[in-house]
Design a protein around this motif. Sequence first.
Motif, PDB file in Angstrom:
ATOM      1  N   ARG B 504       0.838  -1.205   0.000  1.00  0.00           N
ATOM      2  CA  ARG B 504       0.000   0.000   0.000  1.00  0.00           C
ATOM      3  C   ARG B 504       0.870   1.252   0.000  1.00  0.00           C
ATOM      4  N   GLN B 505       1.943   1.197   0.783  1.00  0.00           N
ATOM      5  CA  GLN B 505       2.837   2.356   0.837  1.00  0.00           C
ATOM      6  C   GLN B 505       3.522   2.559  -0.518  1.00  0.00           C
ATOM      7  N   LEU B 506       3.929   1.466  -1.115  1.00  0.00           N
ATOM      8  CA  LEU B 506       4.593   1.572  -2.418  1.00  0.00           C
ATOM      9  C   LEU B 506       3.652   2.123  -3.488  1.00  0.00           C
ATOM     10  N   THR B 507       2.375   1.783  -3.367  1.00  0.00           N
ATOM     11  CA  THR B 507       1.397   2.280  -4.321  1.00  0.00           C
ATOM     12  C   THR B 507       1.475   3.801  -4.425  1.00  0.00           C
ATOM     13  N   ASP B 560     -10.599  -0.219 -17.074  1.00  0.00           N
ATOM     14  CA  ASP B 560     -10.898  -1.616 -17.356  1.00  0.00           C
ATOM     15  C   ASP B 560     -12.080  -1.721 -18.330  1.00  0.00           C
ATOM     16  N   ALA B 561     -12.548  -2.934 -18.529  1.00  0.00           N
ATOM     17  CA  ALA B 561     -13.616  -3.158 -19.499  1.00  0.00           C
ATOM     18  C   ALA B 561     -14.903  -2.424 -19.145  1.00  0.00           C
ATOM     19  N   ARG B 571      -7.704  -0.161  -5.968  1.00  0.00           N
ATOM     20  CA  ARG B 571      -7.547  -1.182  -7.011  1.00  0.00           C
ATOM     21  C   ARG B 571      -6.243  -1.948  -6.750  1.00  0.00           C
ATOM     22  N   GLN B 572      -6.254  -2.717  -5.672  1.00  0.00           N
ATOM     23  CA  GLN B 572      -5.016  -3.371  -5.236  1.00  0.00           C
ATOM     24  C   GLN B 572      -4.581  -4.478  -6.184  1.00  0.00           C
ATOM     25  N   GLY B 573      -5.547  -4.984  -6.970  1.00  0.00           N
ATOM     26  CA  GLY B 573      -5.187  -5.988  -7.968  1.00  0.00           C
ATOM     27  C   GLY B 573      -4.289  -5.407  -9.043  1.00  0.00           C
ATOM     28  N   LEU B 641      -1.402  -7.280 -16.304  1.00  0.00           N
ATOM     29  CA  LEU B 641      -2.094  -6.033 -15.973  1.00  0.00           C
ATOM     30  C   LEU B 641      -2.521  -5.278 -17.226  1.00  0.00           C
ATOM     31  N   VAL B 642      -1.660  -5.263 -18.224  1.00  0.00           N
ATOM     32  CA  VAL B 642      -1.982  -4.496 -19.436  1.00  0.00           C
ATOM     33  C   VAL B 642      -3.120  -5.154 -20.211  1.00  0.00           C
ATOM     34  N   TYR B 643      -3.074  -6.467 -20.358  1.00  0.00           N
ATOM     35  CA  TYR B 643      -4.104  -7.154 -21.148  1.00  0.00           C
ATOM     36  C   TYR B 643      -5.285  -7.631 -20.300  1.00  0.00           C
TER      37      TYR B 643
END
Lengths: 269, 745
Positions: B504-507, B560-561, B571-573, B641-643
């Motif tokens: 979370r901190q790195l985010t 996203d879609a 959006r931790q995913g 993540l990109v696709y």
Amino acid sequence: MSGGYHIVVCGGIVPDPLQTLEPAVGPTGPALRNEMMLPAVLDPWAGHALFEAANLAKSQPGSKVWWVSMGPKAKLQQLMMSMGQKVPFELVALDGSASGFTESAEVAAALAEAISSIPDLDQSRLLLIGGWESASRGAGSTLQIVGERLGIVDQFQGVDEVSVQEDGSLKLLERVEGGKHQISVCTAPPIVVGWATGKLPEPPNNPQIGMMNMRTVMPALQRAKAVQVGTGSLNFVSVRLPEQRRSTRIVKDATVEEIAQEIVEWIKD
Amino acid sequence: MSLTPNNKSQKLYTLPGDDVRQIMWRFAERFDLQMAVQGARSVARGPVARLVADGARNSHDWTEAKNGLLKAFDESGITSVFMDPEFGGFIEGPKNLALALVAFELAWVDGGSATCSLAGCLALAPIHERGTPEQRKEYMSRCVPAQPGEDREVWRGAFSLTEPLPYVGVDASMLGGRIRVSEWKDGEEPLIQVEKRGRFITNMDFANFVTAAVGSDDERIKGSCMVILEETDPGTFDRGTATKKLVHQLSSTRDPVFSLTVPANRIIGGYTIQDGVIVPNYSHGEVIEAVFKRTRVTVGLMTAAKLLSAIEPVIRYQRQRFRGGTVSAPGSPRFDLGLQQKEDVLHRLIDVWATGEAATSLGFEAARVFDEVDPREKERDAYFEANGISTGREKLKALRKLEEQALEFLKLAAEPEGLRDGARYEELKADRMVQFMLLDSQANVLCPACKLWNTGHGANVMREAVSLMGGYGITEDCPGFLGQKWMDAQLEATYEGPEAVQRRQLTVTMANRVFLAQFKNWIREMRSIAGKKPGSGACNLASAMELWLWTVDHLQVATDAEGVKLYKGQRQGVTFPLADALCWLLAARYQILDVLELEEKGPNNPIVAEGLEGYLNFFTDLCHVQSAAAAGEVGRICAELVYGYNRHPSWDGKNSESCFQPSDLAVLEGVIPGISGAAENYSDVVDEDFVPRKAGPCVRFDGYEEFARLRAKLDGCLTGSRLAKDRAAAALVDVMIPEALDYPE
């Protein structure tokens, strides 16, 4: 003794005995394989001498300890980071080989010259101390020759105890056969004391002592004189490891009884 | 920096010793630190190892034998490492690297002993970082061991933040601990009543004082704070029950209960009275932020030490595996090499070693950066004061201005020397505040990255190390205590902020503009290294860094879609895997930089010089191995993540419009001969009685061409990495190791 002793400890480095020690022929003669890269420790005999010397100095106000050591400068520096925290001393460093393949007389000559050059060293107060079998492949010759070169004729070897008596004389216990000691009394320095194991444990690290020692250790290492020993003066026909395979395990702080019991069991087996 | 290709014929002769490590980890010129290392090592491989070998870890209780460690810490100088010389310490200046080295040495044998030693520092850290001068003097002086001639007891402290559920744990803002004013006479120090229940509190068996996080339960006290509690304060100082830990049993952990009355001057950092309200100068959040951002680095290094400590015992085990009995005769390959005849065990050990090197490099770099940040933080505070900047808003405004200058500096730094505005570059380079911004943005990433990756991924790799010892690995008799270390690593991944907290901190911190601008420059740096030192993995790493940066830029604007923004806090995913990927990159980068340091400084040390080429060859191969592993992880994460947030096309009308039907192809065949055979390479061909054999028509990559190009390039950059692994593995067969571990088994 009024004014205390001037105690000079001769102590060098040896390869860490835990390492795999393999003789090999190097460009300057026999050596240990990868010797420069192997970690080094203070020669255990010399270690006892150093701790006993510091203890004696502590009990005799005005005393001072110099530690004279010969070895590759960078290896001496590493050693000082641990041993330099144990007891107070002033280092006199010689930059030379600490290999086991040097000659006692050469090493002794270099050490004697370094000791003679210590400023303000008072020979009448001098206790020259070292490991009794150090730097001589167990022959017990190096310290004796250093003493001779310095003109010190009162020499004691295999010493386990030195105490200062009320009249200022020194009482020394030298090892003799059968687990007994020969007791000698020496009226005054200078003397040579070749230590056996003594009775003192290794002192714990004390970084305050270390920081104090480092004030002189680092300059001493920087000005360490280069000494040529063991280069070409000797010819080794062959060197080899003892035939026995070593089986080493590390056990610390075992009691005398435990050690004795293990030896008995080993003999029985 | 010489950066010449190494002489590949030189082998790794011995395991790297102190001389090599002092250069790589940048303390070859610091004899105070070298002494601290030796002091810690003597305790680790002496009394600590003896305790573990004797089974002291099999008890949750704080026994007399365990208590003996405290004396050993005091005598060896470990306790004093944290103290400033004015209070009896022996190390001048910041202590982050010093503490990291001590923790590393202790954890080499047992992580619990390191925790035990560090917990005292953790208790003092709030006072050290935010305490008043009086508080600092009083508690630091009490905690330093008595010097010769002094007759006093050494004080020990405990840090109490964590509480029983549902309060302080992952979210440090949910405090159950409370303070109220119990007595407030005119002109006198107010007395406050503290109610606090702790959970998993280290050092509680013997702590004389506790620094506890509490929130106000009284309108006459504002917000939250940390407060110092002493065992003799009136009320209840109940040490609580011992925690039944499976790990770190050489540290004392209990669940204490405090109900004490203390003077308000125990509030850490002091307080002011505003309109009849006690206003602490620092909230508990401000205090713990200042504390944890430093102490977490040492935890990361504890796991790194475990990994490197596993190398020697595993090599010995592998070589001796078939000795004894009649299964192999001396002199036979089976006898001499044992398991090392098999490629797999060598490759797996190389993975452990490479991870250990990378983790250690990352950890020590983080510690060194904090050593640089510490004095500059004080300069920043002085800068604020000198410029009349006092409110939070004013500070933010000032920092934003500095941020712009820092970005300007980084832009200039990236330009060729002859073409940039040299005067402006030098001006910004000399500006301490601008440089502080650079370091601070690094520190804010390196701390959580080190804590997260070293402990989390380190625990996984430690399992590999254990498995390399076979059944022996999960016994108490395993040389090097590897099984215990594996378990301990799991705690290290959890305490002082579990992995989710670090992610979370790195985010937040990895998205900092100054950090990202530096990161961009680091890609150039790696390319430059790659050009001069091929085979180091720097090229591979640079490609992985480029891919990560592209992905971050993309995800910050992509949706996203469903049209929902991807890069945002909840959006931790998205953000957490990106954080994980960054850690891999950073660790591999610092590993390469440490090897370059050895290449540059090694020749000056005659001991190191003798075997230098061998060390460099081996370490360079390890870098390549690690960079390849990092590239693999980063490529996978970024591609997902990109696709992964686009919906896969289905066989519905709209998507099928782009598919060819046999009738279409028949018509087109007249215009484009051969299209019938080639059409499947470009799209799907479906006939009327189509039975789907896949999820839908193939995905189109419109808009992702650059990503696909970077990904393909990254894959190609793996060239040579397995050869590096083969070479490194071969070195394991020849390297000389000691005859036995230098601590009991």
